[in-house]
Design an enzyme around this catalytic site. Structure first.
Site, PDB file in Angstrom:
ATOM      1  N   VAL A 534       0.725  -1.307   0.117  1.00  0.00           N
ATOM      2  CA  VAL A 534       0.116  -0.083  -0.321  1.00  0.00           C
ATOM      3  C   VAL A 534       0.615   1.523  -0.412  1.00  0.00           C
ATOM      4  O   VAL A 534       2.072   1.236   0.243  1.00  0.00           O
ATOM      5  CB  VAL A 534      -0.874  -0.023   1.057  1.00  0.00           C
ATOM      6  N   GLY A 538      -2.183   4.327  -3.459  1.00  0.00           N
ATOM      7  CA  GLY A 538      -3.353   2.978  -3.423  1.00  0.00           C
ATOM      8  C   GLY A 538      -2.862   1.808  -3.604  1.00  0.00           C
ATOM      9  O   GLY A 538      -1.853   1.096  -3.114  1.00  0.00           O
ATOM     10  N   LYS A 555      -1.016  -1.389  -9.554  1.00  0.00           N
ATOM     11  CA  LYS A 555      -1.318  -0.302  -8.949  1.00  0.00           C
ATOM     12  C   LYS A 555      -2.094   0.790  -9.031  1.00  0.00           C
ATOM     13  O   LYS A 555      -2.720   1.453  -9.967  1.00  0.00           O
ATOM     14  CB  LYS A 555       0.659   0.545  -8.800  1.00  0.00           C
ATOM     15  N   ASP A 651      12.104  11.332  -5.682  1.00  0.00           N
ATOM     16  CA  ASP A 651      11.568  10.842  -4.482  1.00  0.00           C
ATOM     17  C   ASP A 651      12.638   9.815  -4.336  1.00  0.00           C
ATOM     18  O   ASP A 651      12.281   8.837  -4.320  1.00  0.00           O
ATOM     19  CB  ASP A 651      10.251  10.220  -4.439  1.00  0.00           C
TER      20      ASP A 651
END
Length: 826
Positions: A534, A538, A555, A651
């Site tokens: 998770v 989502g 996903k 990220d």
């Protein structure tokens, strides 16, 4: 209790007969015997302050109220005044302390965590108009309320039984030798601050704050993420304390801390759910993990379950929806106690729990949780981050439960919910005021009279404007239609979309399009059994496509979510052209109705984070970790220099590094990535005018301070990840002492002091070649330099990490011939 409430709401003693009074006294005596809260926990500090009052008094809810003057700062200019309209509620509402200048209360308390409760009666007082009350409340370093408009909040409150009465509860920790100071500050020169009552109650040290001795596996976990600790530097606001039953448990029924347990009825949005009370047929057995002061005995004897829908439809959810303020982290506590006589063994009742549509518990078996004993209360805590979106003032936390397909009893149950807001990094707990004051009937009549003439003029002007506007719209649509026809005729057939006019412009030869029917078939209609992860996007499902011949990761964006549409499109457009052994491959997507789904190659070993800490997986060897770091650097180098344009990931972190069946590392999750200048120039710079994106602990300071994004921002994040791999811990640990809280700062400290082995994962101690360790740390710290231009390029990092691996191999090979002391690091 019904008789009590009648007296509280204004019935006089003269209207009650002597027999009734005797009955009342008897009931109160029984209640004091039954509600053994004071015998369960006795607070060290218990202050009940009636602000503005000169006398002491008691109320029927067992509270004692005292005058406030001795706790006020000597220089205060606040006045005491009674309300112009008396309150019908019992409590500290017959007087108030008010001022147009700042005033402070100071309380001598023992060290430790405290409940701090504020009571407000929003009405007019002599020389103080109700609408002018707007102020800030601070307690020590925390801002509890900011520009708090009391009348606006009172008018927006939908509780008819507590008209104009406002109550706020906070949890704060007071250190040794400190006094608890509460300051009230008017927001403007024409506004004032006021308070009717203050209550301070000690609580057990680890009732809501995290015990530092607790095992990591028992810590609260972020929904879809890492563990979370509520340390002594945190302040909390109680948002909800709800009993899953049909009757409130009042302060007198609590376990000595005067908490009120409201009913959950207005927050349950499922149909046909039931509330069950098991009475006193079974004695409760509290434990060290769930002491008897955690919640009242009565609370654990009632629960809410799914009712008749559970056995009919296994996909039916028992659902609560709780309004919250966006922009904060919340701690959600769930209370359970198995008293169902039909549950006699493990597996009789199993259910799943979803928070924000993320699966957080896939095998809830309360009977097993409590070592197969009935009547043992147990709690579970979860951390939930609710991000702020634009000017949004209200968000929601959803809690859903559903029977597990393998459960013998198709049901789910819950005894109570507690939800706490946690202060942000600035110490703020304050949420926004409601938007508008609801109009009373008198206000509406007055508005109609004042606006009747204006409305006539507006109607005439509006009619003329409408004709003009309608003409412009028709012309605009005709022009737009012609342009669209021309574009559609000229577009290539290899570009397609699957949802209206929202074209993604994705070449189908690079990225496959799936229908929603194919996605449902691949996941057995998104069966929770296939959930393998998770995240903020989502759920991630393990699925089978092409008649079961290919295993994929699917996903799925939360249906109807607006948050991920930009990241969804960004991921497809960025990732679909990329081909590299260290970049996760995007197989395709589904964009249909409210569904946004991405399909990737399945990574058998999950994320790198799954193998570093807070896990039951076997520890990775140092050589294995080094090879993974090299793989990641190669993948990022490809993004920076191997593609047609520079791609800045934005990220990079251990949860976004996936490991395939051969343990090859692949960079994933390109939802936040940005495109820079074409490759070939020395450094691509992207000026970011919008909010900074990324993950706390990994963010490049040059990026979030100067809004300057370059590929060296990825280098910084990789440097943090290298230290994460070496130490086997998170980048930020609030439970650690200050020096060790930040992994980056701690690593720099150890390097400067020649104590590098302190940051090495316990699983790796004695297994690292000293030369390799020193070189690896030097490489990591070079990535973390403040000036991005001084950091190495990703190509340099590949070579430096390969050199560190060679140093490890050389020493290990030499060790076969002559022993080497791997702990000898100078």
């Amino acid at each position: 209790m019904l008789l009590q409430l009648q007296i509280i709401h204004g019935s006089t003693v003269s209207r009650i007969g002597l027999g009734t009074i005797l009955l009342l006294l008897f009931l109160l005596l029984c209640l004091s015997f039954y509600c053994i809260g004071d015998d369960i926990y006795r607070p060290n500090d218990l202050f009940g302050i009636s602000c503005g009052s000169s006398t002491n008094f008691s109320t029927l809810d067992t509270r004692n109220w005292t005058a406030d003057i001795k706790f006020l700062s000597p220089t205060h200019q606040a006045v005491a005044a009674p309300p112009l309209t008396p309150s019908t509620q019992q409590g500290p509402y017959n007087s108030a302390r008010l001022s147009q200048s700042q005033f402070t209360y100071s309380f001598p308390v023992t060290p430790g965590p405290k409940f701090l409760r504020l009571f407000f009666f929003s009405t007019s007082y002599p020389n103080f108009d109700r609408s002018k009350a707007c102020f800030t409340v601070q307690a020590g370093p925390y801002t509890l309320l900011q520009d708090f408009n009391a009348s606006l909040n009172a008018d927006a409150d939908d509780d008819p039984g507590n008209t104009n009465v406002l109550f706020r509860e906070f949890c704060v920790h007071v250190g040794d030798g400190e006094r608890l100071k509460i300051t009230f500050i008017p927001s403007a020169t024409d506004s004032y601050a006021f308070i009717n009552g203050i209550e301070i109650v000690s609580m057990p040290s680890y009732l809501y704050y995290t015990n530092p001795k607790v095992h990591t596996a028992e810590l609260p976990r972020f929904v879809g993420g890492e563990t979370y600790e509520v340390d002594n530097n945190s302040a909390l606001e109680t948002m909800y304390r709800l009993r899953c039953g049909d009757a409130i448990i009042p302060a007198s029924g609590d376990t000595g801390m005067l908490r009120i347990w409201d009913v959950d009825t207005k927050y349950v949005i499922s149909q046909s759910v039931e509330s069950i009370d098991f009475g006193h047929k079974t004695n409760l057995s509290f434990t060290e993990k769930t002491p008897n002061y955690t919640a009242p005995d009565l609370l654990y004897r009632s629960l809410r379950n799914m009712g008749p829908n559970a056995s009919i439809n296994i996909s039916f959810n028992l659902t609560w929806r709780l309004p919250v303020d966006p922009g904060f982290t919340y701690m959600l506590r769930l209370h359970f106690c198995q008293l169902n006589p039909l549950v006699n063994q493990s597996g009789d009742m199993i259910f799943l729990i979803f928070i924000q549509d993320h699966l957080v518990e896939n095998m809830v078996d309360i009977f097993s949780w409590t070592d197969k004993q009935r009547g043992v209360p147990v709690v579970r805590d979860y951390a939930v981050n609710i991000s702020a979106k634009g000017n949004q003032k209200k968000a929601y936390i959803s809690l859903k439960m559903r029977p597990h397909p393998q459960s013998k009893i198709m049901d789910a149950q819950l005894n109570a919910i507690e939800l706490f807001k946690i202060n942000d990094p600035t110490g703020n707990l304050a949420g926004p005021d409601p938007d508008h004051l609801p109009q009373t009937p008198n206000d509406q009549m007055s508005t109609k009279k004042n606006n009747s003439t204006m409305r006539t003029l507006v109607s005439v002007a509006g009619a003329v404007s409408s004709v003009v506007l309608f003409s412009f719209i028709i012309a605009f649509l005709l022009i737009k239609r012609r342009k669209n026809v021309a574009v559609n005729k000229g577009s290539s057939k290899k570009y397609r979309t699957s949802r209206g006019s929202s074209s993604l412009s994705i070449p189908t030869d690079l990225c496959r399009h799936f229908s929603i029917a194919e996605m449902r078939a691949a996941t057995n209609n998104f069966d929770e059994v296939f959930v393998v992860g998770v995240g903020g996007f989502g759920n991630v499902y393990k699925g089978q496509i092409d008649n079961g011949s290919t295993t994929v990761a699917i996903k799925r964006l939360k249906p109807g979510s607006r948050q991920g549409i930009r990241e969804f499109r960004n991921e497809i457009q960025t990732l679909s052209p990329l081909r590299h052994p260290n970049i996760v491959s995007l197989i395709g997507y589904c964009y249909e109705g409210n569904e946004m789904i991405l399909v990737y190659d399945f990574m058998d070993h999950g994320s790198l984070r799954d193998h570093l800490y807070d896990t039951d997986n076997p520890s990775l060897s140092w050589k294995h970790r080094l090879q993974i770091c090299i793989d990641v650097a190669r993948g990022l180098h490809y993004l920076h220099r191997g593609a047609k344009q520079v791609i800045i990931h934005r990220d990079v972190k251990s949860t976004n590094i996936l490991l395939d069946e051969k343990w090859v590392a692949k960079v994933s999750d390109f939802g936040l990535s940005r495109i820079g200048e074409p490759t070939g120039i020395s450094m691509s710079i992207v000026s970011v005018n919008t909010e900074v994106k990324g993950s706390i602990g990994y963010l490049d300071p040059e990026y979030y301070k100067r809004f300057l994004l370059t590929e060296k921002s990825d280098v910084y994040s990789l440097g943090v990840m290298l230290l994460e791999v070496l130490s086997g811990r998170q980048p930020l640990l609030h439970s650690e002492e200050k020096q060790r809280m930040s992994l980056v700062k701690w690593a720099k400290h150890c390097y400067e002091n020649g104590s590098l082995t302190e940051i090495v994962d316990e699983e790796l101690k004695g297994k690292l070649a000293p030369q390799c360790l020193r070189k690896f740390v030097e490489v990591a710290l070079s990535c973390l330099l403040e000036d991005g231009t001084q950091r190495p390029s990703m190509n340099d990092l590949v070579e430096l990490l390969e050199f560190a691996l060679q140093l490890q191999d050389d020493v290990v090979n030499c060790a076969v011939e002559s022993p080497v002391n791997f702990e000898d690091v100078q």
